[in-house]
Design a protein around this motif. Structure first.
Motif, PDB file in Angstrom:
ATOM      1  N   ILE A   1       0.857  -1.188   0.000  1.00  0.00           N
ATOM      2  CA  ILE A   1       0.000   0.000   0.000  1.00  0.00           C
ATOM      3  C   ILE A   1       0.888   1.232   0.000  1.00  0.00           C
ATOM      4  O   ILE A   1       1.830   1.326   0.791  1.00  0.00           O
ATOM      5  CB  ILE A   1      -0.918   0.017   1.240  1.00  0.00           C
TER       6      ILE A   1
ATOM      7  N   GLU B   1       0.379   7.300   0.478  1.00  0.00           N
ATOM      8  CA  GLU B   1      -0.829   8.097   0.284  1.00  0.00           C
ATOM      9  C   GLU B   1      -2.079   7.310   0.659  1.00  0.00           C
ATOM     10  O   GLU B   1      -2.956   7.803   1.361  1.00  0.00           O
ATOM     11  CB  GLU B   1      -0.911   8.539  -1.179  1.00  0.00           C
ATOM     12  N   ASP B   2      -2.137   6.054   0.206  1.00  0.00           N
ATOM     13  CA  ASP B   2      -3.324   5.240   0.477  1.00  0.00           C
ATOM     14  C   ASP B   2      -3.395   4.780   1.931  1.00  0.00           C
ATOM     15  O   ASP B   2      -4.489   4.527   2.450  1.00  0.00           O
ATOM     16  CB  ASP B   2      -3.350   4.020  -0.453  1.00  0.00           C
TER      17      ASP B   2
ATOM     18  N   ILE C   1      -7.122   4.178   3.742  1.00  0.00           N
ATOM     19  CA  ILE C   1      -7.785   2.884   3.593  1.00  0.00           C
ATOM     20  C   ILE C   1      -8.742   2.518   4.730  1.00  0.00           C
ATOM     21  O   ILE C   1      -9.611   1.669   4.540  1.00  0.00           O
ATOM     22  CB  ILE C   1      -6.754   1.746   3.424  1.00  0.00           C
TER      23      ILE C   1
ATOM     24  N   THR D   1     -13.740   4.316   0.942  1.00  0.00           N
ATOM     25  CA  THR D   1     -12.497   4.437   0.182  1.00  0.00           C
ATOM     26  C   THR D   1     -11.748   3.114   0.234  1.00  0.00           C
ATOM     27  O   THR D   1     -11.958   2.301   1.136  1.00  0.00           O
ATOM     28  CB  THR D   1     -11.573   5.523   0.754  1.00  0.00           C
ATOM     29  N   ARG D   2     -10.878   2.932  -0.755  1.00  0.00           N
ATOM     30  CA  ARG D   2      -9.974   1.787  -0.715  1.00  0.00           C
ATOM     31  C   ARG D   2      -8.756   2.098  -1.563  1.00  0.00           C
ATOM     32  O   ARG D   2      -8.698   3.113  -2.249  1.00  0.00           O
ATOM     33  CB  ARG D   2     -10.660   0.495  -1.172  1.00  0.00           C
ATOM     34  N   SER D   3      -7.758   1.213  -1.535  1.00  0.00           N
ATOM     35  CA  SER D   3      -6.493   1.446  -2.212  1.00  0.00           C
ATOM     36  C   SER D   3      -6.690   1.582  -3.717  1.00  0.00           C
ATOM     37  O   SER D   3      -7.430   0.823  -4.334  1.00  0.00           O
ATOM     38  CB  SER D   3      -5.540   0.281  -1.914  1.00  0.00           C
ATOM     39  N   LYS D   4      -6.006   2.587  -4.306  1.00  0.00           N
ATOM     40  CA  LYS D   4      -6.058   2.756  -5.760  1.00  0.00           C
ATOM     41  C   LYS D   4      -5.449   1.551  -6.464  1.00  0.00           C
ATOM     42  O   LYS D   4      -5.850   1.189  -7.558  1.00  0.00           O
ATOM     43  CB  LYS D   4      -5.299   4.027  -6.148  1.00  0.00           C
TER      44      LYS D   4
END
Length: 471
Positions: A250, A253-254, A258, A263-266
């Motif tokens: 990860i 930024e994420d 998270i 939201t979740r990881s790009k």
């Protein structure tokens, strides 16, 4: 007499100007009924004071308006961001729901409209069942996050055997890990008889399931390890759980996002990995309900370690059991000032050993390979004990032991290794190890073994202390 009066009037004007210069706009200069040049000056100064007072009030109002506008702008941005996240969430939910529905309806239509061989029917029914289970997971996540948002979730305390709970999860996830050719391992931080804790078992189980499930989901090759250790910090006793993987990792930024709702990881999005993105938000809420905290350490492309802790209350069986171990196995000797070197290349195992040994020493060094172990031994003449892993990068642990023994035959060296075949113990003792602990290391045996050798001390450590005293 007139000159004295005029002098007093000028002094009053001067005093008023000084007060105004200091920021006091409440002052006014007296004006007589003579309306001479002094009165004209006084009236002009009073008008100036009124203007300055009005300006000050206007400036304050403008500052308040600016502050209000800033707060409104921030609220607007938050509302827009919240709306954007919710719209993204709804779009994601629509996609997540429609995907299994497509499978359910599509294969149901095929079953209805085609004459199929029996094996095909069974295959299609299995795919419908799989899609139905996926749909059920999505619904459960939505219901859970809705209940959390509405503050309807509370603690339900019961007696939980932590080791049994983790064993059940290990057995549940083992087939899935095997299917992906991943190594799945479990580490228990306490003996079975001491692993009983009063907590909310359902929420604890839900958090662990989510974290282990994610670890397997986001790991293509390598391994997934989970377990726990007992930790004491600032007078508080806690169980610290971890789930470690060698997955996609990860980004920094994420990592800050998270655990947020919606939201979740790009990286997960780019890899088109299925899921609602609500699991970590639900886990965070559950851990906080249990009076703990959750966090992550990760390197993108290399893997992640998720941690969370839960308190061990003083009236719990686990607390009493651990305190009893402390009294019988740790507190019989003052070892706090003695320095221990832990040699372990695996960060999680190294962290466990460091935490487990805190009751014996407040001065623990950690080396990640054999060469670093030798260097730290040379640089620390006051070392009293070495806990040596054998399978290490750069230089193996047994080679490091041989080098250390060339300069010192007295310092206790305890091997801790996964090599548990017949003859390994004899080989390690032959090269200079005083004792041997097989992995997974049991905490009670670890503490007893280490304390036993620290009680004996070593001549090297005693000589160092004597030289320090003489200096």
């Amino acid at each position: 007499m007139t000159n004295k009066i005029n002098q007093d009037r000028i002094e009053a004007i001067t005093e008023a100007i000084i007060k105004v210069a200091r920021g006091d706009f409440s002052v006014q200069v007296p004006v007589t009924d003579k309306y001479d040049h002094i009165d004209a000056l006084a009236m002009g100064i009073n008008m100036m004071i009124d203007d300055l007072k009005l300006k000050e009030e206007t400036d304050k109002e403008n500052e308040q308006i600016k502050l209000l506008n800033k707060e409104l702008e921030e609220a607007k941005l938050k509302a827009e961001e919240s709306e954007r996240l919710k719209m993204a969430f709804l779009a994601n939910m629509s996609h997540e729901i429609r995907t299994p529905m497509n499978g359910i309806l599509g294969f149901a239509d095929l079953l209805k409209s085609h004459v199929l061989p029996e094996e095909k029917k069974l295959e299609f029914i299995g795919l419908i069942e799989k899609s139905g289970n996926r749909m059920l997971d999505i619904i459960n996540d939505i219901v859970d996050i809705s209940r959390i948002e509405s503050k309807l979730v509370t603690k339900n305390i019961s007696t939980v055997n932590i080791n049994d709970l983790l064993e059940q999860q290990y057995k549940f996830f083992k087939p899935r890990a095997k299917q992906k050719e991943l190594k799945l391992s479990l580490h228990k931080g306490l003996p079975d008889e001491n692993s009983v804790l009063e907590t909310d078992g359902q929420k604890l189980n839900a958090v662990l399931i989510n974290l282990v499930n994610n670890a397997i989901k986001y790991t293509k090759t390598g391994q997934v390890e989970f377990g726990y250790a007992i930790r004491q910090n600032d007078g508080q006793t806690k169980l610290e759980f971890y789930v470690r993987d060698t997955g996609i990792g990860i980004s920094k930024e994420d990592q800050a996002l998270i655990f947020d709702r919606f939201t979740r990881s790009k990286k997960a999005d780019m890899d088109a990995i299925e899921g609602t993105g609500l699991g970590l938000a639900i886990s965070k809420a559950y851990v906080e309900i249990l009076d703990g905290k959750i966090w992550v350490e990760s390197v993108e492309g290399e893997g992640s370690v998720f941690y969370f802790d839960v308190p061990v209350t003083e009236d719990s069986k686990m607390y009493q059991a651990v305190r009893q171990v402390d009294k019988t196995d740790v507190a019989t000797i003052d070892c706090a000032g003695k320095k221990i070197l832990v040699v372990e290349d695996d960060p999680v195992s190294g962290y466990f050993l460091k935490i487990a040994l805190q009751g014996l020493s407040n001065n623990i060094l950690v080396a990640r390979d054999g060469q670093e172990a030798v260097d730290m031994f040379m640089d620390n003449p006051d070392l009293c004990l070495i806990l040596m892993d054998i399978s290490l990068p750069r230089m193996r642990g047994d080679e490091a032991v041989k080098i250390i023994r060339k300069t010192n035959t007295e310092i206790p060296i305890i091997a801790q290794t996964a090599y548990c075949m017949e003859g390994d113990k004899e080989h390690l003792k032959a090269i200079g190890c005083n004792d041997y602990l097989g992995k997974p290391v049991k905490m009670d045996l670890l503490l007893k073994t280490v304390q036993n050798y620290m009680e004996r001390g070593c001549t090297r450590c005693l000589k160092y202390k004597s030289s320090n005293v003489e200096k």
